[in-house]
Enzyme design. Structure first.
Site, PDB file in Angstrom:
ATOM      1  N   ASN A   9       0.865  -1.184   0.000  1.00 17.84           N
ATOM      2  CA  ASN A   9       0.000   0.000   0.000  1.00 17.84           C
ATOM      3  C   ASN A   9       0.900   1.232   0.000  1.00 17.84           C
ATOM      4  O   ASN A   9       1.518   1.540   1.016  1.00 17.84           O
ATOM      5  CB  ASN A   9      -0.884  -0.034   1.258  1.00 17.84           C
ATOM      6  CG  ASN A   9      -1.714   1.238   1.431  1.00 17.84           C
ATOM      7  OD1 ASN A   9      -1.833   2.040   0.499  1.00 17.84           O
ATOM      8  ND2 ASN A   9      -2.280   1.411   2.615  1.00 17.84           N
ATOM      9  N   LYS A  11       0.082   4.278  -0.245  1.00 18.51           N
ATOM     10  CA  LYS A  11      -0.598   5.444   0.372  1.00 18.51           C
ATOM     11  C   LYS A  11      -0.404   6.685  -0.514  1.00 18.51           C
ATOM     12  O   LYS A  11      -0.306   6.557  -1.721  1.00 18.51           O
ATOM     13  CB  LYS A  11      -0.085   5.666   1.790  1.00 18.51           C
ATOM     14  CG  LYS A  11      -0.125   4.398   2.645  1.00 18.51           C
ATOM     15  CD  LYS A  11       0.001   4.696   4.107  1.00 18.51           C
ATOM     16  CE  LYS A  11       0.144   3.408   4.876  1.00 18.51           C
ATOM     17  NZ  LYS A  11       0.007   3.567   6.295  1.00 18.51           N
ATOM     18  N   HIS A 100      -9.492   0.845   5.100  1.00 16.36           N
ATOM     19  CA  HIS A 100      -8.190   1.036   5.768  1.00 16.36           C
ATOM     20  C   HIS A 100      -8.394   1.981   6.965  1.00 16.36           C
ATOM     21  O   HIS A 100      -9.219   2.880   6.922  1.00 16.36           O
ATOM     22  CB  HIS A 100      -7.194   1.636   4.773  1.00 16.36           C
ATOM     23  CG  HIS A 100      -5.790   1.655   5.299  1.00 16.36           C
ATOM     24  ND1 HIS A 100      -5.353   2.626   6.170  1.00 16.36           N
ATOM     25  CD2 HIS A 100      -4.745   0.821   5.092  1.00 16.36           C
ATOM     26  CE1 HIS A 100      -4.084   2.380   6.472  1.00 16.36           C
ATOM     27  NE2 HIS A 100      -3.698   1.288   5.832  1.00 16.36           N
ATOM     28  N   GLU A 102      -6.846   4.423   7.986  1.00 17.76           N
ATOM     29  CA  GLU A 102      -6.734   5.863   7.682  1.00 17.76           C
ATOM     30  C   GLU A 102      -8.021   6.377   7.052  1.00 17.76           C
ATOM     31  O   GLU A 102      -8.416   7.521   7.271  1.00 17.76           O
ATOM     32  CB  GLU A 102      -5.499   6.100   6.792  1.00 17.76           C
ATOM     33  CG  GLU A 102      -4.222   5.933   7.599  1.00 17.76           C
ATOM     34  CD  GLU A 102      -3.026   5.409   6.831  1.00 17.76           C
ATOM     35  OE1 GLU A 102      -3.016   5.478   5.587  1.00 17.76           O
ATOM     36  OE2 GLU A 102      -2.094   4.909   7.496  1.00 17.76           O
ATOM     37  N   GLU A 172      -5.377  -5.187  10.784  1.00 21.29           N
ATOM     38  CA  GLU A 172      -4.371  -4.145  10.949  1.00 21.29           C
ATOM     39  C   GLU A 172      -4.638  -3.378  12.242  1.00 21.29           C
ATOM     40  O   GLU A 172      -5.451  -2.434  12.247  1.00 21.29           O
ATOM     41  CB  GLU A 172      -4.425  -3.166   9.773  1.00 21.29           C
ATOM     42  CG  GLU A 172      -4.118  -3.789   8.430  1.00 21.29           C
ATOM     43  CD  GLU A 172      -3.481  -2.773   7.494  1.00 21.29           C
ATOM     44  OE1 GLU A 172      -2.374  -3.032   7.024  1.00 21.29           O
ATOM     45  OE2 GLU A 172      -4.093  -1.716   7.258  1.00 21.29           O
ATOM     46  N   GLY A 178       2.445   2.071  10.836  1.00 19.55           N
ATOM     47  CA  GLY A 178       3.398   3.169  10.696  1.00 19.55           C
ATOM     48  C   GLY A 178       4.115   3.542  11.983  1.00 19.55           C
ATOM     49  O   GLY A 178       4.710   4.613  12.078  1.00 19.55           O
ATOM     50  N   SER A 217       3.424  -2.275  10.441  1.00 23.70           N
ATOM     51  CA  SER A 217       4.884  -2.281  10.647  1.00 23.70           C
ATOM     52  C   SER A 217       5.536  -3.597  10.233  1.00 23.70           C
ATOM     53  O   SER A 217       6.458  -4.081  10.899  1.00 23.70           O
ATOM     54  CB  SER A 217       5.215  -1.917  12.101  1.00 23.70           C
ATOM     55  OG  SER A 217       4.792  -0.592  12.375  1.00 23.70           O
ATOM     56  N   GLY A 239       4.892   1.298   4.724  1.00 17.96           N
ATOM     57  CA  GLY A 239       6.217   1.898   4.566  1.00 17.96           C
ATOM     58  C   GLY A 239       7.229   1.019   3.839  1.00 17.96           C
ATOM     59  O   GLY A 239       7.945   1.497   2.942  1.00 17.96           O
TER      60      GLY A 239
HETATM   61  C1  PEP Z   1      -0.684   0.011   5.950  1.00 20.60           C
HETATM   62  O1  PEP Z   1      -0.541   0.947   5.202  1.00 20.60           O
HETATM   63  O2  PEP Z   1      -1.712  -0.652   5.859  1.00 20.60           O
HETATM   64  C2  PEP Z   1       0.358  -0.317   6.919  1.00 20.60           C
HETATM   65  C3  PEP Z   1       0.222  -1.412   7.600  1.00 20.60           C
HETATM   66  O3  PEP Z   1       1.415   0.546   7.033  1.00 20.60           O
HETATM   67  P1  PEP Z   1       2.857   0.203   7.692  1.00 20.60           P
HETATM   68  O4  PEP Z   1       3.322  -1.088   7.071  1.00 20.60           O
HETATM   69  O5  PEP Z   1       3.726   1.367   7.319  1.00 20.60           O
HETATM   70  O6  PEP Z   1       2.659   0.070   9.167  1.00 20.60           O
END
Ligand code: PEP
Length: 256
Positions: A9, A11, A100, A102, A172, A178, A217, A239
């Site tokens: 992803n 983003k 998601h 966010e 998640e 993040g 993460s 990330g």
């Molecule tokens: C995500 O964008 O769904 C995510 C899990 O981000 P990260 O891997 O950066 O924690």
């Protein structure tokens, strides 16, 4: 046996030129191993919507699938700023990340809204990746399974049993996204087990075909232990999906 799903992803990162360069580097790396990877896993990336055409061109004919980070539930209409399933499909988008955290917590998306998107994705033959997860304070109050199973049940409302296997679920935990603090395989495995049980109660044996991913993460260093857990069927990566080397390493998890 469920196929693994390794999802990136991106983003709101990368310009079209940068997205194209990243897709090109990933393709160069992963397509060398396409036959081996294709045996037991699917790999996909979800660029920002405006960069999808550039990435679609770059990935044409590749083993790497194309996803979107969001979409509207209507096919067309007066919905300023939104994109629809037919628009995405025209560029070969197969996967769509929905709900998601966010989208839920920054943009206020509710379960009912997300559910309509899941139904739309299925109607269009796409693979919805329905994200669920508790916030840090819900986690600390011991509400993880209540929150996650409520989001699951509402997100899947009216999804027919015959279609359920086409949905992927991404657990998640919001506190892990993040932050550099991932859930351990054991912690995630407990929630994944609860999700699987709820799917069985809802739909019976077809529940065993549903892929349940972990996100939060995930890195090249922790992916092996996460995906090594029998209840974790892949990962949703933010990330660490922004660098070809780390995402390619993640995509090869479990392969020597
Ligand atoms: C995500 O964008 O769904 C995510 C899990 O981000 P990260 O891997 O950066 O924690």
């Amino acid at each position: 046996m469920r196929r693994l799903l390794i999802a990136g992803n991106w983003k709101m990162n990368l310009t079209a030129a940068e997205s194209q360069a990243l897709a090109g580097a990933l393709r160069k790396d992963l397509d060398r191993d396409a036959a081996r990877l294709g045996r037991d896993r699917d790999v996909m990336v979800a660029p920002p919507a405006v960069n999808i055409p550039a990435v679609a061109r770059e990935l044409y004919g590749s083993s790497i699938g194309l996803g979107a980070q969001n979409m509207h539930f209507e096919d067309r209409g007066a919905f300023t700023g939104e994109v629809s399933a037919p628009m995405l499909k025209e560029f070969g988008v197969v996967y769509v990340i929905l709900g998601h955290s966010e989208r839920r917590h920054i943009f206020g998306e509710r379960d009912e809204f997300i559910n309509r998107k899941v139904l739309t994705a299925l109607r269009h033959g796409m693979t919805p990746i329905l994200c669920v997860g508790e916030t840090g304070s819900e986690h600390d109050r011991g509400e993880t399974s209540t929150v996650v199973l409520r989001q699951l049940q509402r997100g899947l409302d009216q999804v027919p049993e015959g279609e359920l296997a086409r949905v992927a679920i991404a657990y998640e935990p919001v506190w892990a996204i993040g932050t550099g603090r991932n859930a351990t395989p054991g912690e995630a495995g407990i929630v994944h087990g609860a999700i699987r049980e709820a799917l069985r109660d809802r739909s019976g044996a077809v529940a065993d075909q549903v892929r349940i991913l972990y996100g939060g993460s995930v890195t090249a260093d922790n992916v092996d232990s996460l995906v090594g857990h029998p209840d974790i069927d892949g990962v949703l990566v933010g990330g660490a999906s922004l660098k070809a080397e780390s995402f390619a390493r993640i995509a090869r998890t479990g392969i020597a």
